[in-house]
Design a protein around this motif. Structure first.
Motif, PDB file in Angstrom:
ATOM      1  N   UNK A  39       0.662  -1.337   0.134  1.00  0.00           N
ATOM      2  CA  UNK A  39      -0.110  -0.029   0.033  1.00  0.00           C
ATOM      3  C   UNK A  39       0.866   1.276  -0.034  1.00  0.00           C
ATOM      4  N   UNK A  40       2.015   1.186   0.585  1.00  0.00           N
ATOM      5  CA  UNK A  40       3.170   2.346   0.655  1.00  0.00           C
ATOM      6  C   UNK A  40       4.025   2.086  -0.672  1.00  0.00           C
ATOM      7  N   UNK A  41       3.785   2.851  -1.548  1.00  0.00           N
ATOM      8  CA  UNK A  41       4.685   2.700  -2.721  1.00  0.00           C
ATOM      9  C   UNK A  41       5.479   3.966  -2.780  1.00  0.00           C
ATOM     10  N   UNK A  42       5.536   4.881  -1.853  1.00  0.00           N
ATOM     11  CA  UNK A  42       6.045   6.210  -2.155  1.00  0.00           C
ATOM     12  C   UNK A  42       7.592   5.902  -1.865  1.00  0.00           C
ATOM     13  N   UNK A 302      -7.535   5.909  -2.409  1.00  0.00           N
ATOM     14  CA  UNK A 302      -8.296   4.517  -2.032  1.00  0.00           C
ATOM     15  C   UNK A 302      -7.336   3.440  -1.880  1.00  0.00           C
ATOM     16  N   UNK A 303      -6.331   3.298  -3.040  1.00  0.00           N
ATOM     17  CA  UNK A 303      -5.349   2.292  -3.107  1.00  0.00           C
ATOM     18  C   UNK A 303      -4.289   2.469  -1.987  1.00  0.00           C
ATOM     19  N   UNK A 304      -4.092   3.716  -1.521  1.00  0.00           N
ATOM     20  CA  UNK A 304      -3.210   3.691  -0.305  1.00  0.00           C
ATOM     21  C   UNK A 304      -3.799   3.248   0.912  1.00  0.00           C
ATOM     22  N   UNK A 305      -5.231   2.947   1.026  1.00  0.00           N
ATOM     23  CA  UNK A 305      -5.748   2.429   2.335  1.00  0.00           C
ATOM     24  C   UNK A 305      -6.085   0.922   1.862  1.00  0.00           C
ATOM     25  N   UNK A 462      -2.251   8.683   5.821  1.00  0.00           N
ATOM     26  CA  UNK A 462      -1.279   8.024   4.943  1.00  0.00           C
ATOM     27  C   UNK A 462      -0.620   8.637   3.762  1.00  0.00           C
ATOM     28  N   UNK A 463      -1.469   9.310   3.064  1.00  0.00           N
ATOM     29  CA  UNK A 463      -0.850   9.936   1.761  1.00  0.00           C
ATOM     30  C   UNK A 463      -0.319  11.067   2.211  1.00  0.00           C
TER      31      UNK A 463
END
Length: 671
Positions: A39-42, A302-305, A462-463
């Motif tokens: 979920x975290x691709x940052x 939404x994808x981040x969650x 998160x974002x």
């Protein structure tokens, strides 16, 4: 045990778990998160960036670490003193306010609740036991939604017993019900017709939430037992919650069910929690994404969650869980919060605190700083996610008056939110340690995240945190401040997805299957401040396995093998207690509860106090050392590869009520 074709299709993690870890744990607990992209691709924190920021690392050392991060990390960890000792067997009495002889580790196939010599265990309450007035007795062959609404829920996690009316013989047990193992609950799980499947789904839905149950005991050496009481209540999907804080009323929280954005119905996937200094209970909403069917085209937020799975079919029972319907798109925003419940007031609606941010909360633990501010520490339980801190705007009012209590229940409604960044100081000193900073997200009612309003920071925390680049951790779960020293301990459960390219000094092992524990010391003892120092007090694993470097706080004698730290607690002497989740798949032993002194000459000496049955996870530990007993929640017992309702792997709690396993709250006390 054999697996049906339907069950193989249901469990995409089959063949991908480690050891005896059950694929159904992955399916029911987190919706097979490891089969989906992180979920975290940052890429919030790169190892080389940590090294370059370190003022104490030489230029030549930077070159070595940057070019061969994995090898350098393992070598440095060896310098830190891996314990090459046999597992603790028959160790001396443990330090603290009560003693015990460490138990031997229990192989993962053994279906037994194990305690030290001189101790006994008793079940307090189990799945299906009556809670509310009029609730029927448990009957696994005839469970219905109507019955389950008033009975004790499934897979209890956080657990505590709060004294009632100042009595040491009356208390209120509060427990979370995180998720369900449907295949172990229903006799017709695989064969039910459409109506039966809907009935089972709705029953499972009402097995989530929380329970408050009055318990009594005859004396201090007797076990707690549930009683009928006006305090008893189930908190379910029908329960109305108040949404408070800066994001309350935001368009981001408005739905057709509540156009005001100030109400929500139900709480889901409640994991860890804490009891506040003012006598309420906090509960963290965690892997809520699994209950929603994904939108046709998920947004980046939404994808981040994690809102990218097919869900559990709950939309067929309540349409709000079907995100293909545009009218429900804000429904997930009403979850992933910290929830506060007042066990002493059954009429008081629980509260969801937006000021504390929205993410996959393992829980939230509060301390009162010397300044009087309430400070809450929180972990986001996901691979490569973050550690957070909340500081209340207002200050705590001591005393037993109702006016003080009413004031204190507002402390988490307004304040400042931070996320942690860890800086390494290099490993020439042979240890993993360094300094850190609490990066501001919302302070003084203002957003410190470029491009985000206060409401956006709190609803999409998160974002927003990705923007300020905190340190991506190895699944930071429970975070607890010591009641004796104020030091903060972070259980990082594991992260097998961490590669050499993403190592840092606070997360030093690639393919980290065993996890570690971080110790944080706020600068000057000021919990409201923004700087700290840190070190790794445990780097977990089996000390007999030379392929996995371990570190046990500098202790060089015998230790019990320990892996996958999940929840932490303290006894009255300030010793750390660690419960585990995942040992069967990592080191081949049943999960358990472990004593770990964190000061003095025995710092890091891990000793196992108990082991839960096969397939189970140890949750919600409370070490009531002044009262001479320990509480644990036994979650998903019997969740073992191939297990089913018809062919259970466990019969815990061995009471003859049901032929299979029942998640339960357990008390361990002297024999």
């Amino acid at each position: 045990m054999t697996l049906t074709p339907e069950r193989r299709t249901l469990l995409p993690m089959l063949g991908r778990t480690h050891g005896t870890r059950s694929a159904s744990v992955c399916h029911w607990k987190c919706a097979d998160a490891c089969t989906r992209p992180d979920e975290n691709v940052s890429g919030a924190e790169r190892f080389v960036d940590v090294v370059r920021r370190s003022a104490h690392v030489s230029a030549s050392r930077r070159t070595v670490l940057g070019s061969s991060a994995a090898g350098a990390a393992l070598a440095a960890l060896s310098v830190a003193g891996p314990v090459a000792a046999a597992p603790g067997r028959g160790g001396a009495a443990a330090p603290g306010t009560f003693g015990f002889t460490a138990i031997d580790p229990v192989p993962a196939e053994v279906d037994r609740f194990t305690v030290p010599d001189g101790w006994r265990w008793e079940t307090i309450i189990s799945w299906g036991d009556p809670v509310e007035t009029g609730a029927p007795a448990f009957d696994a062959e005839a469970q219905t939604p109507e019955k389950q609404k008033r009975q004790f829920g499934y897979n209890n996690d956080y657990l505590d017993i709060l004294p009632l009316a100042g009595s040491d013989r009356r208390g209120l047990l509060v427990a979370n019900h995180e998720y369900t193992n449907d295949e172990l609950m229903f006799p017709d799980y695989a064969t039910a017709d459409a109506a039966g499947k809907l009935r089972n789904t709705e029953t499972a839905m009402y097995a989530h939430g929380m329970s408050v149950v009055e318990v009594r005991r005859r004396g201090p050496r007797d076990a707690w037992k549930p009683v009928r009481s006006r305090y008893n209540r189930r908190i379910t999907l029908d329960t109305e919650f108040v949404i408070d804080g800066p994001a309350a009323g935001s368009p981001l929280l408005r739905t057709s069910e509540d156009p005001t954005g100030t109400r929500a119905y139900g709480t889901l996937n409640n994991c860890a929690g804490s009891t506040t200094p003012w006598g309420t209970v906090l509960s963290g909403e965690e892997n809520v994404d699994q209950y929603f069917s994904k939108p046709a085209v998920p947004t980046a937020r939404e994808a981040r969650y994690g809102l990218t799975s097919a869900g559990r079919g709950w939309g067929a029972v309540q349409s709000r869980f079907d995100l293909a319907n545009e009218g429900t798109r804000n429904e997930p925003n009403r979850f992933f919060w910290v929830v506060e419940v007042d066990p002493e007031d059954p009429t008081a609606p629980p509260v969801k605190h937006t000021a504390m941010g929205r993410f996959k909360h393992e829980g939230a633990s509060v301390r009162i700083d010397a300044s009087g501010h309430a400070v809450a520490y929180m972990g986001d339980d996901n691979r490569f996610d973050y550690l957070y801190k909340f500081v209340s705007r207002d200050t705590f009012r001591p005393g037993p008056s109702q006016a003080a209590r009413r004031h204190n229940t507002t402390l988490l409604s307004a304040g400042d939110l931070y996320v942690a960044k860890f800086d390494g100081d290099g490993t020439e000193d042979g240890v993993y340690d360094g300094t850190g900073e609490w990066l501001p997200l919302v302070v003084g009612g203002r957003s410190f995240v470029p491009g985000y309003s206060v409401e956006e920071v709190l609803v999409f925390t998160r974002n927003a945190a990705d923007v300020v680049q905190p340190t991506a951790m190895d699944r930071p779960e429970d975070v607890e401040p010591s009641p004796v020293t104020g030091y903060v301990y972070v259980a990082c459960t594991n992260n097998t997805a961490r590669t050499a390219a993403r190592l840092d000094e606070a997360n030093p092992r690639p393919a980290n299957k065993d996890g570690h524990v971080v110790e944080i010391i706020e600068d000057g003892g000021d919990a409201t401040g923004t700087t700290f120092t840190w070190n790794l007090v445990l780097v977990c694993g089996d000390p007999d396995d030379p392929s996995v470097p371990t570190y046990f706080g500098g202790w060089q004698g015998e230790v019990s093998p320990i892996s996958c730290p999940d929840n932490v607690a303290f006894d009255a002497a300030g010793n750390l207690w660690v419960s585990t989740d995942g040992q069967p798949g990592s080191i081949g032993y049943n999960d358990g509860l472990f004593l770990v002194p964190v000061s003095g000459p025995e710092r890091g000496r891990v000793q196992q106090f108990l082991a839960v049955p096969t397939g189970a996870e140890t949750c919600g530990p409370q070490v009531k050392s002044e009262d001479g007993y320990v509480l644990v929640a036994v979650q998903h017992p019997g969740d073992f590869p191939g297990a089913s309702y018809a062919a259970p792997a466990s019969t815990f709690p061995y009471d003859g009520v049901f032929h299979g396993p029942r998640p339960s709250c357990v008390q361990v006390l002297p024999a």
